[in-house]
Design an enzyme around this catalytic site. Sequence first.
Site, PDB file in Angstrom:
ATOM      1  N   CYS A   1      -5.140  -4.598   0.565  1.00 28.49           N
ATOM      2  CA  CYS A   1      -5.067  -4.299  -0.866  1.00 28.49           C
ATOM      3  C   CYS A   1      -3.618  -4.058  -1.295  1.00 28.49           C
ATOM      4  CB  CYS A   1      -5.926  -3.087  -1.206  1.00 28.49           C
ATOM      5  SG  CYS A   1      -7.695  -3.452  -1.298  1.00 28.49           S
TER       6      CYS A   1
ATOM      7  N   HIS B   1      -4.514  -0.947  -6.683  1.00 24.93           N
ATOM      8  CA  HIS B   1      -4.932   0.444  -6.911  1.00 24.93           C
ATOM      9  C   HIS B   1      -3.794   1.411  -6.668  1.00 24.93           C
ATOM     10  CE1 HIS B   1      -5.157   1.329  -2.552  1.00 24.93           C
ATOM     11  NE2 HIS B   1      -5.715   0.129  -2.420  1.00 24.93           N
TER      12      HIS B   1
END
Length: 304
Positions: free
Chosen positions: A203, A187
């Site tokens: 992440c 992301h």
Amino acid sequence: MTALARRVFACLLAGLSLAAPAGELPPLARAVTGGDSEYAVRPGDSLIAIGARFGVAAKVLARQNAIPFAAIIRPGQRLRIDNPHIVPAALDDGLLINIPQRMLFEFDAGKLVAAYPVGLGKPSWPTPQGEFEIVARVKNKTWKVPTSIQEEMRNEGKAVLEEVPPGPDNPLGAHWLGLSMWGYGIHGTIAPASVFHFQSHGCIRLHPDDIAELFERVEVGTAGRLVYQPVLLAATGDGRILLEVHRDIYNQGSDPAQAVRDLAEAHGMSRDIDWSRVDAAIAAQEGLAREVGRQTRNGSKGTP
């Protein structure tokens, strides 16, 4: 790709092959991305932010430009950016992320499409290794805060949030690529300077401009792999032997000197390597590809 990505991540490609399974020596790399360029400082820039954008540690960037790490840089000032990275011998198609290297490589039909610096999980919250698929593509995703992170907020005396709507306070940024590794994704970020660092909860963060490019090309079902290779050795088409050494950030017991020797022996290059350069690269661990030898026919260089 943007002009910046084309300039900074121009690819020298040849002979890419499938990455080795865990516990085996990886194939010899054949490609390098990045190189030597010049950058004009913009308002609001810092060495940390510029290094994050180009995949260079801020201290290394300061050393490349012979300025103190704490130096104040000014708009218009020109900086040298030297950011060569070895492309791990990799997938025919899909995404490869090398955790210690903090780089994401995108392949299509055996060719490198793009390479981007990434931010990854802090040592106390490591990014997992293994194969994955992209299972979701979402713009402006609401962040549903995991209970584990809520507990961390509570322990740190912060306001405990259950979800964060899209907008300037959402740490996921504007683009989310969900992985088949449940709870993990690739992301954007509202803190671009955190890219090329180990600060996330596992992440994979990209600069907002980079994730916007990647998002447009990646589809649900795209395959990927997260690997852990602190030491990369490459032999380029012009005969150079390059070494890139990174910290064993997750303390997996990597011995860089032994790794280089094993790779060199496996690929018949021990006599072509200047081992004093290898020692210097290991001591520096600056995370950039450096020449440590040249392939020769007569093998005149000494063995380690």
